[in-house]
Design a protein around this motif. Structure first.
Motif, PDB file in Angstrom:
ATOM      1  N   GLY A  48       0.796  -1.271  -0.118  1.00  0.00           N
ATOM      2  CA  GLY A  48       0.134   0.066  -0.060  1.00  0.00           C
ATOM      3  C   GLY A  48       0.934   1.226  -0.161  1.00  0.00           C
ATOM      4  O   GLY A  48       2.027   1.294   0.271  1.00  0.00           O
ATOM      5  N   ASP A  49       0.379   2.352  -0.250  1.00  0.00           N
ATOM      6  CA  ASP A  49       0.832   3.556  -0.362  1.00  0.00           C
ATOM      7  C   ASP A  49       1.225   4.053   1.013  1.00  0.00           C
ATOM      8  O   ASP A  49       0.603   5.225   1.521  1.00  0.00           O
ATOM      9  N   ILE A  50       1.925   3.658   1.760  1.00  0.00           N
ATOM     10  CA  ILE A  50       2.488   4.101   3.014  1.00  0.00           C
ATOM     11  C   ILE A  50       2.977   5.480   3.276  1.00  0.00           C
ATOM     12  O   ILE A  50       2.714   6.028   4.156  1.00  0.00           O
ATOM     13  N   THR A  51       3.809   5.769   2.103  1.00  0.00           N
ATOM     14  CA  THR A  51       4.457   7.305   2.245  1.00  0.00           C
ATOM     15  C   THR A  51       3.355   8.086   2.161  1.00  0.00           C
ATOM     16  O   THR A  51       3.370   9.117   3.054  1.00  0.00           O
ATOM     17  N   SER A  52       2.255   8.149   1.168  1.00  0.00           N
ATOM     18  CA  SER A  52       1.204   9.039   1.429  1.00  0.00           C
ATOM     19  C   SER A  52       0.400   8.891   2.576  1.00  0.00           C
ATOM     20  O   SER A  52      -0.271   9.893   3.251  1.00  0.00           O
ATOM     21  N   PHE A  53       0.326   7.715   3.126  1.00  0.00           N
ATOM     22  CA  PHE A  53      -0.705   7.587   4.443  1.00  0.00           C
ATOM     23  C   PHE A  53       0.097   8.394   5.456  1.00  0.00           C
ATOM     24  O   PHE A  53      -0.500   9.012   6.313  1.00  0.00           O
ATOM     25  N   LEU A  54       1.433   8.197   5.652  1.00  0.00           N
ATOM     26  CA  LEU A  54       2.106   8.646   6.794  1.00  0.00           C
ATOM     27  C   LEU A  54       2.312  10.362   6.406  1.00  0.00           C
ATOM     28  O   LEU A  54       2.441  11.199   7.360  1.00  0.00           O
ATOM     29  N   GLY A  55       2.219  10.687   5.020  1.00  0.00           N
ATOM     30  CA  GLY A  55       2.692  12.083   4.735  1.00  0.00           C
ATOM     31  C   GLY A  55       1.850  13.281   5.431  1.00  0.00           C
ATOM     32  O   GLY A  55       0.581  12.994   5.678  1.00  0.00           O
ATOM     33  N   ASN A  56       2.531  14.273   5.828  1.00  0.00           N
ATOM     34  CA  ASN A  56       1.646  15.396   6.283  1.00  0.00           C
ATOM     35  C   ASN A  56       0.832  15.069   7.534  1.00  0.00           C
ATOM     36  O   ASN A  56      -0.079  15.559   7.748  1.00  0.00           O
ATOM     37  N   SER A  57       1.352  14.086   8.313  1.00  0.00           N
ATOM     38  CA  SER A  57       0.361  13.979   9.571  1.00  0.00           C
ATOM     39  C   SER A  57       1.335  14.231  10.929  1.00  0.00           C
ATOM     40  O   SER A  57       2.638  14.129  10.991  1.00  0.00           O
ATOM     41  N   GLU A  58       0.610  14.583  11.713  1.00  0.00           N
ATOM     42  CA  GLU A  58       1.293  15.043  13.049  1.00  0.00           C
ATOM     43  C   GLU A  58       1.590  13.659  13.884  1.00  0.00           C
ATOM     44  O   GLU A  58       2.500  13.312  14.790  1.00  0.00           O
ATOM     45  N   VAL A  59       0.433  12.791  13.994  1.00  0.00           N
ATOM     46  CA  VAL A  59       0.442  11.713  14.879  1.00  0.00           C
ATOM     47  C   VAL A  59      -0.014  10.145  14.337  1.00  0.00           C
ATOM     48  O   VAL A  59      -0.744  10.319  13.377  1.00  0.00           O
ATOM     49  N   LEU A  60       0.875   9.518  14.485  1.00  0.00           N
ATOM     50  CA  LEU A  60       0.553   7.976  14.227  1.00  0.00           C
ATOM     51  C   LEU A  60      -0.252   7.048  15.369  1.00  0.00           C
ATOM     52  O   LEU A  60       0.584   6.958  16.352  1.00  0.00           O
ATOM     53  N   ILE A  61      -1.398   6.743  15.304  1.00  0.00           N
ATOM     54  CA  ILE A  61      -1.837   5.539  16.118  1.00  0.00           C
ATOM     55  C   ILE A  61      -1.656   4.404  15.679  1.00  0.00           C
ATOM     56  O   ILE A  61      -2.335   4.078  14.695  1.00  0.00           O
ATOM     57  N   ILE A  62      -0.936   3.489  16.309  1.00  0.00           N
ATOM     58  CA  ILE A  62      -0.683   2.104  15.839  1.00  0.00           C
ATOM     59  C   ILE A  62      -1.641   1.177  16.746  1.00  0.00           C
ATOM     60  O   ILE A  62      -1.439   0.954  17.840  1.00  0.00           O
ATOM     61  N   ASP A  63      -2.455   0.631  15.913  1.00  0.00           N
ATOM     62  CA  ASP A  63      -3.901   0.123  16.896  1.00  0.00           C
ATOM     63  C   ASP A  63      -4.074  -1.464  16.034  1.00  0.00           C
ATOM     64  O   ASP A  63      -5.082  -1.711  15.756  1.00  0.00           O
ATOM     65  N   ILE A  64      -2.841  -2.157  15.926  1.00  0.00           N
ATOM     66  CA  ILE A  64      -3.138  -3.466  15.586  1.00  0.00           C
ATOM     67  C   ILE A  64      -2.582  -4.463  16.300  1.00  0.00           C
ATOM     68  O   ILE A  64      -1.579  -4.404  16.815  1.00  0.00           O
ATOM     69  N   PRO A  65      -3.172  -5.547  16.487  1.00  0.00           N
ATOM     70  CA  PRO A  65      -2.794  -6.636  17.625  1.00  0.00           C
ATOM     71  C   PRO A  65      -1.740  -7.426  16.890  1.00  0.00           C
ATOM     72  O   PRO A  65      -1.801  -7.607  15.649  1.00  0.00           O
ATOM     73  N   PRO A  66      -0.840  -8.344  17.708  1.00  0.00           N
ATOM     74  CA  PRO A  66       0.045  -8.827  17.030  1.00  0.00           C
ATOM     75  C   PRO A  66      -0.444 -10.241  16.150  1.00  0.00           C
ATOM     76  O   PRO A  66       0.112 -10.676  15.342  1.00  0.00           O
ATOM     77  N   GLY A  67      -1.630 -10.663  16.652  1.00  0.00           N
ATOM     78  CA  GLY A  67      -2.355 -11.689  15.483  1.00  0.00           C
ATOM     79  C   GLY A  67      -1.449 -13.203  15.752  1.00  0.00           C
ATOM     80  O   GLY A  67      -1.790 -14.043  15.252  1.00  0.00           O
ATOM     81  N   LEU A  68      -1.030 -13.328  17.104  1.00  0.00           N
ATOM     82  CA  LEU A  68      -0.357 -14.646  17.224  1.00  0.00           C
ATOM     83  C   LEU A  68      -1.341 -15.584  17.639  1.00  0.00           C
ATOM     84  O   LEU A  68      -1.424 -16.865  17.291  1.00  0.00           O
ATOM     85  N   ARG A  69      -2.656 -15.495  18.101  1.00  0.00           N
ATOM     86  CA  ARG A  69      -3.582 -16.575  17.917  1.00  0.00           C
ATOM     87  C   ARG A  69      -4.089 -16.981  16.668  1.00  0.00           C
ATOM     88  O   ARG A  69      -4.180 -18.207  16.632  1.00  0.00           O
ATOM     89  N   LYS A  70      -4.163 -16.110  15.833  1.00  0.00           N
ATOM     90  CA  LYS A  70      -4.520 -16.657  14.308  1.00  0.00           C
ATOM     91  C   LYS A  70      -3.148 -17.385  13.638  1.00  0.00           C
ATOM     92  O   LYS A  70      -3.336 -18.226  13.222  1.00  0.00           O
ATOM     93  N   ASP A  71      -2.060 -16.652  13.882  1.00  0.00           N
ATOM     94  CA  ASP A  71      -0.864 -17.453  13.280  1.00  0.00           C
ATOM     95  C   ASP A  71       0.275 -17.198  14.418  1.00  0.00           C
ATOM     96  O   ASP A  71       0.934 -16.267  14.588  1.00  0.00           O
TER      97      ASP A  71
END
Ligand SMILES: NC(=O)c1ccc[n+]([C@@H]2O[C@H](COP(=O)([O-])OP(=O)(O)OC[C@H]3O[C@@H](n4cnc5c(N)ncnc54)[C@H](OP(=O)(O)O)[C@@H]3O)[C@@H](O)[C@H]2O)c1
Length: 257
Positions: A48-71
């Motif tokens: 995905g276009d991570i550069t545009s996603f992050l560009g011109n932002s002040e704050v990044l909230i990372i809200d992703i679980p590790p996912g070890l139960r699934k894998d």
């Protein structure tokens, strides 16, 4: 938690970009006022276009679980490492990493852990979350705050739903450590408003009845089937103290669990 959080941040006047791995969600994100991006973290890189996603932002909230139960083989730390190198190039100076109270070990003496206690979890999920927290905090390009939430309660979501009707459930005397989604969002907003960067917070409701007492009562209240606990084996558990939320963020919990 991402979507309800984004809605509240938009209500509060923020401009929000939101990522999903699922193309089918793009329209619904747009209709909520979110600028949507298809982004997926892999150990080998980011789709995905991570550069545009992050560009011109002040704050990044990372809200992703590790996912070890699934894998169980997944390397979450490698995924966060990939993201970190893009964040360092993006100009973002503030990162909020949503972690979990599972970074602390459950033991038979039912210890209380506050934000000052070193994370001591030895399970794979705990080790990876601890390593991800440390990896982000070690960046010299941005500041990271970590918030470790307890088990989430939200609309249509309650841990009792997985326990009702079961038998042989472990740890009847273990204290519960839960939080309502609305309080998670309130705490995240307080961190943003207070500019509380470079900190670690715990987000767990101050009530800690035992698992047996609490889940039996809630199952009854919700008209769900009862459950049986294994009373033979000694219970393991922990109590998570969230004192910094009151002391530093001046946040008080709005929901009883
Ligand atoms: N659930 C709990 O009881 C609990 C307890 C403590 C802490 N937490 C923490 O709270 C946060 C939110 O938890 P949650 O239960 O709301 O999570 P969730 O429902 O599983 O949602 C997380 C979302 O992250 C996106 N995602 C997953 N893998 C991804 C990847 N490889 N790359 C990019 N995006 C990815 C997915 O978005 P799409 O589906 O839109 O693709 C997924 O729906 C997490 O950080 C979790 O560790 C949760």
């Amino acid at each position: 938690m991402g979507l309800p959080l984004a809605k509240k941040l938009i209500e509060a006047g923020h401009i929000v970009k939101g990522s999903t791995t699922n193309r089918d969600k793009l329209n619904s994100l747009t209709s909520e006022g979110i600028s949507p991006y298809i982004i997926e973290l892999f150990e080998e890189g980011i789709q995905g276009d991570i550069t545009s996603f992050l560009g011109n932002s002040e704050v990044l909230i990372i809200d992703i679980p590790p996912g070890l139960r699934k894998d169980p083989e997944v390397n979450f730390v490698a995924k966060i490492g990939r993201l970190k190198s893009y964040v360092e190039k993006s100009g973002i100076k503030k990162v909020l990493f949503i972690s979990s109270t599972s970074v602390f070990e459950d033991t038979e003496d039912l210890p209380t852990y506050s934000e000052e206690d070193p994370a001591n979890g030895t399970a794979e999920n705990a080790k990876q979350l601890i390593a991800a927290e440390e990896l982000l905090k070690a960046s010299e390009a941005f500041e990271t705050s970590v918030i470790r939430f307890g088990g989430l309660i939200g609309p249509g979501r309650h841990p009792v739903n997985y326990l009702s009707g079961k038998s042989g459930l472990k740890d009847p005397e273990g204290p519960i450590n839960l939080i309502h989604q609305e309080d998670c969002i309130g705490i995240i907003k307080a961190i943003l408003e207070k500019e509380a960067w470079g900190e670690t917070f715990h987000g767990v409701s101050p009530e800690h009845p035992t698992r047996k007492e609490y889940y039996s009562r809630i199952a009854k209240e919700k008209g769900l089937g009862s459950m049986e606990f294994d009373e033979e084996k000694a219970s393991k558990g922990k109590r998570i103290d969230s004192k910094k939320i009151g002391e530093e963020l001046e946040y008080s919990f709005k929901n009883r669990i």
